[in-house]
Motif scaffolding. Structure first.
Motif, PDB file in Angstrom:
ATOM      1  N   ASP A   1     -28.035 -18.122  62.440  1.00  0.00           N
ATOM      2  CA  ASP A   1     -29.003 -17.047  62.273  1.00  0.00           C
ATOM      3  C   ASP A   1     -28.474 -15.902  61.419  1.00  0.00           C
ATOM      4  O   ASP A   1     -29.257 -15.061  60.970  1.00  0.00           O
ATOM      5  CB  ASP A   1     -29.422 -16.500  63.639  1.00  0.00           C
ATOM      6  N   ALA A   2     -27.174 -15.826  61.219  1.00  0.00           N
ATOM      7  CA  ALA A   2     -26.609 -14.732  60.433  1.00  0.00           C
ATOM      8  C   ALA A   2     -27.106 -14.831  58.988  1.00  0.00           C
ATOM      9  O   ALA A   2     -27.198 -15.913  58.416  1.00  0.00           O
ATOM     10  CB  ALA A   2     -25.085 -14.778  60.475  1.00  0.00           C
ATOM     11  N   ALA A   3     -27.427 -13.682  58.391  1.00  0.00           N
ATOM     12  CA  ALA A   3     -27.963 -13.661  57.035  1.00  0.00           C
ATOM     13  C   ALA A   3     -26.893 -14.045  56.029  1.00  0.00           C
ATOM     14  O   ALA A   3     -25.713 -13.702  56.184  1.00  0.00           O
ATOM     15  CB  ALA A   3     -28.513 -12.269  56.713  1.00  0.00           C
ATOM     16  N   ALA A   4     -27.299 -14.741  54.997  1.00  0.00           N
ATOM     17  CA  ALA A   4     -26.385 -15.098  53.912  1.00  0.00           C
ATOM     18  C   ALA A   4     -26.047 -13.852  53.100  1.00  0.00           C
ATOM     19  O   ALA A   4     -26.902 -12.993  52.870  1.00  0.00           O
ATOM     20  CB  ALA A   4     -27.016 -16.152  53.007  1.00  0.00           C
ATOM     21  N   VAL A   5     -24.790 -13.748  52.669  1.00  0.00           N
ATOM     22  CA  VAL A   5     -24.403 -12.709  51.715  1.00  0.00           C
ATOM     23  C   VAL A   5     -24.969 -13.108  50.359  1.00  0.00           C
ATOM     24  O   VAL A   5     -24.830 -14.256  49.922  1.00  0.00           O
ATOM     25  CB  VAL A   5     -22.866 -12.576  51.643  1.00  0.00           C
ATOM     26  N   LEU A   6     -25.628 -12.173  49.678  1.00  0.00           N
ATOM     27  CA  LEU A   6     -26.292 -12.473  48.406  1.00  0.00           C
ATOM     28  C   LEU A   6     -25.553 -11.832  47.237  1.00  0.00           C
ATOM     29  O   LEU A   6     -25.020 -10.724  47.362  1.00  0.00           O
ATOM     30  CB  LEU A   6     -27.735 -11.972  48.430  1.00  0.00           C
ATOM     31  N   ASP A   7     -25.552 -12.523  46.101  1.00  0.00           N
ATOM     32  CA  ASP A   7     -24.951 -11.951  44.906  1.00  0.00           C
ATOM     33  C   ASP A   7     -25.970 -11.082  44.180  1.00  0.00           C
ATOM     34  O   ASP A   7     -27.091 -10.854  44.680  1.00  0.00           O
ATOM     35  CB  ASP A   7     -24.367 -13.044  44.011  1.00  0.00           C
ATOM     36  N   VAL A   8     -25.620 -10.596  42.993  1.00  0.00           N
ATOM     37  CA  VAL A   8     -26.489  -9.670  42.271  1.00  0.00           C
ATOM     38  C   VAL A   8     -27.791 -10.320  41.813  1.00  0.00           C
ATOM     39  O   VAL A   8     -28.755  -9.622  41.466  1.00  0.00           O
ATOM     40  CB  VAL A   8     -25.753  -9.060  41.058  1.00  0.00           C
ATOM     41  N   PHE A   9     -27.844 -11.670  41.805  1.00  0.00           N
ATOM     42  CA  PHE A   9     -29.055 -12.380  41.429  1.00  0.00           C
ATOM     43  C   PHE A   9     -29.807 -12.908  42.642  1.00  0.00           C
ATOM     44  O   PHE A   9     -30.687 -13.763  42.520  1.00  0.00           O
ATOM     45  CB  PHE A   9     -28.707 -13.530  40.485  1.00  0.00           C
TER      46      PHE A   9
ATOM     47  N   GLN B   1      -7.535 -11.753  57.675  1.00  0.00           N
ATOM     48  CA  GLN B   1      -8.949 -12.062  57.558  1.00  0.00           C
ATOM     49  C   GLN B   1      -9.760 -10.813  57.240  1.00  0.00           C
ATOM     50  O   GLN B   1      -9.432  -9.712  57.663  1.00  0.00           O
ATOM     51  CB  GLN B   1      -9.449 -12.698  58.850  1.00  0.00           C
ATOM     52  N   PHE B   2     -10.830 -11.045  56.487  1.00  0.00           N
ATOM     53  CA  PHE B   2     -11.742  -9.986  56.101  1.00  0.00           C
ATOM     54  C   PHE B   2     -13.159 -10.383  56.494  1.00  0.00           C
ATOM     55  O   PHE B   2     -13.405 -11.500  56.945  1.00  0.00           O
ATOM     56  CB  PHE B   2     -11.637  -9.726  54.593  1.00  0.00           C
ATOM     57  N   MET B   3     -14.072  -9.445  56.327  1.00  0.00           N
ATOM     58  CA  MET B   3     -15.457  -9.668  56.719  1.00  0.00           C
ATOM     59  C   MET B   3     -16.360  -8.912  55.749  1.00  0.00           C
ATOM     60  O   MET B   3     -16.006  -7.835  55.257  1.00  0.00           O
ATOM     61  CB  MET B   3     -15.678  -9.168  58.148  1.00  0.00           C
ATOM     62  N   ILE B   4     -17.524  -9.497  55.457  1.00  0.00           N
ATOM     63  CA  ILE B   4     -18.531  -8.849  54.625  1.00  0.00           C
ATOM     64  C   ILE B   4     -19.734  -8.517  55.493  1.00  0.00           C
ATOM     65  O   ILE B   4     -20.257  -9.393  56.193  1.00  0.00           O
ATOM     66  CB  ILE B   4     -18.964  -9.759  53.461  1.00  0.00           C
TER      67      ILE B   4
ATOM     68  N   VAL C   1     -22.276 -21.661  52.786  1.00  0.00           N
ATOM     69  CA  VAL C   1     -22.794 -20.317  52.551  1.00  0.00           C
ATOM     70  C   VAL C   1     -21.945 -19.299  53.299  1.00  0.00           C
ATOM     71  O   VAL C   1     -21.604 -19.490  54.465  1.00  0.00           O
ATOM     72  CB  VAL C   1     -24.266 -20.215  53.009  1.00  0.00           C
ATOM     73  N   ILE C   2     -21.567 -18.225  52.600  1.00  0.00           N
ATOM     74  CA  ILE C   2     -20.860 -17.112  53.245  1.00  0.00           C
ATOM     75  C   ILE C   2     -21.901 -16.234  53.921  1.00  0.00           C
ATOM     76  O   ILE C   2     -22.849 -15.781  53.275  1.00  0.00           O
ATOM     77  CB  ILE C   2     -20.056 -16.294  52.210  1.00  0.00           C
ATOM     78  N   ARG C   3     -21.729 -15.986  55.205  1.00  0.00           N
ATOM     79  CA  ARG C   3     -22.714 -15.226  55.964  1.00  0.00           C
ATOM     80  C   ARG C   3     -22.136 -13.890  56.432  1.00  0.00           C
ATOM     81  O   ARG C   3     -20.924 -13.740  56.588  1.00  0.00           O
ATOM     82  CB  ARG C   3     -23.203 -16.048  57.163  1.00  0.00           C
ATOM     83  N   GLU C   4     -23.025 -12.941  56.615  1.00  0.00           N
ATOM     84  CA  GLU C   4     -22.624 -11.621  57.069  1.00  0.00           C
ATOM     85  C   GLU C   4     -21.913 -11.730  58.429  1.00  0.00           C
ATOM     86  O   GLU C   4     -22.360 -12.446  59.312  1.00  0.00           O
ATOM     87  CB  GLU C   4     -23.836 -10.706  57.201  1.00  0.00           C
ATOM     88  N   GLY C   5     -20.802 -11.009  58.548  1.00  0.00           N
ATOM     89  CA  GLY C   5     -20.081 -10.986  59.808  1.00  0.00           C
ATOM     90  C   GLY C   5     -19.136 -12.152  60.019  1.00  0.00           C
ATOM     91  O   GLY C   5     -18.498 -12.244  61.060  1.00  0.00           O
ATOM     92  N   THR C   6     -19.036 -13.063  59.039  1.00  0.00           N
ATOM     93  CA  THR C   6     -18.125 -14.199  59.153  1.00  0.00           C
ATOM     94  C   THR C   6     -16.723 -13.779  58.729  1.00  0.00           C
ATOM     95  O   THR C   6     -16.552 -13.104  57.719  1.00  0.00           O
ATOM     96  CB  THR C   6     -18.590 -15.360  58.252  1.00  0.00           C
ATOM     97  N   GLN C   7     -15.725 -14.170  59.507  1.00  0.00           N
ATOM     98  CA  GLN C   7     -14.358 -13.831  59.126  1.00  0.00           C
ATOM     99  C   GLN C   7     -13.900 -14.763  58.005  1.00  0.00           C
ATOM    100  O   GLN C   7     -14.104 -15.973  58.046  1.00  0.00           O
ATOM    101  CB  GLN C   7     -13.434 -13.904  60.337  1.00  0.00           C
ATOM    102  N   LEU C   8     -13.286 -14.143  56.983  1.00  0.00           N
ATOM    103  CA  LEU C   8     -12.980 -14.838  55.741  1.00  0.00           C
ATOM    104  C   LEU C   8     -11.534 -14.660  55.334  1.00  0.00           C
ATOM    105  O   LEU C   8     -10.891 -13.666  55.672  1.00  0.00           O
ATOM    106  CB  LEU C   8     -13.844 -14.274  54.601  1.00  0.00           C
TER     107      LEU C   8
END
Length: 199
Positions: A28-36, A138-141, A94-101
């Motif tokens: 359910d977490a939203a996908a991180v979107l690029d500039v397009f 780890q980081f998060m977006i 897909v990289i999702r918001e709140g996912t540890q990276l």
């Protein structure tokens, strides 16, 4: 016998229910979107573009050297490719918001590419630099609360299974170093499809 069986069944049911709940939450977490407005994908190369408050300067994330390079903001022409790798793999990449990276520079000439936090002898404080070890850095977006089209980066110390330490926002100091526990740096992501830039 029946009591043991019922007890085991309960624990199995609880485990499955918890796992299913976590899976649904992840999906359910939203996908991180690029500039397009395309989903940011694991392993693809991106530039991190910093949002300028006065809209007169375009800055991008780059590195200050080849070995254990501090991560800094520099001119757009000096930008370096970044790749993101989630610590928990997904089926769609897909990289999702709140996912540890795990975050890496994609620069073949660099000896160490993985982002980490380290005390800097130059600045006297902690900065984002390279030389990290997988799963320990780890980081998060996450989406900016004030700007729908912008994101912020956070550093998540250690991360599971070692501890459940809170993530802290990444900002910029006066020397343009990326630093933890600062006012969030607002960013966008631009995919680079024509090969990595090197230094």
């Amino acid at each position: 016998m029946n009591t043991k069986f019922l007890g085991l069944s309960f624990f199995l049911f609880a485990f499955i229910a918890t796992s299913f709940s976590e899976a649904v939450h992840t999906e359910d977490a939203a996908a991180v979107l690029d500039v397009f407005n395309h989903a940011v994908l694991a392993g693809a190369r991106y530039f991190i573009e910093a949002s300028s408050t006065d809209n007169t300067t375009t800055l991008a994330v780059t590195a200050s050297g080849i070995c254990n390079s501090d991560v800094i903001l520099s001119t757009w022409n000096d930008r370096l490719n970044i790749t993101f790798s989630p610590t928990i793999k997904s089926n769609d990449s897909v990289i999702r918001e709140g996912t540890q990276l795990v975050v890496n520079f994609d620069a073949p000439s660099m000896v160490t590419t993985m982002w980490m936090i380290q005390l800097s002898p130059t600045t006297g404080g902690y900065v984002v630099t390279t030389g990290g070890v997988d799963r320990l850095n780890q980081f998060m977006i996450t989406k900016s609360e004030d700007h729908d089209d912008l994101y912020q980066l956070s550093f998540c110390p250690m991360g599971e299974p070692f501890c459940t330490c809170p993530c802290v926002p990444v900002g910029v100091n006066g020397d343009k170093n990326l630093v933890p526990n600062a006012d969030p740096l607002l960013v966008k992501f631009q995919r680079h499809e024509y090969g990595a830039q090197t230094i």
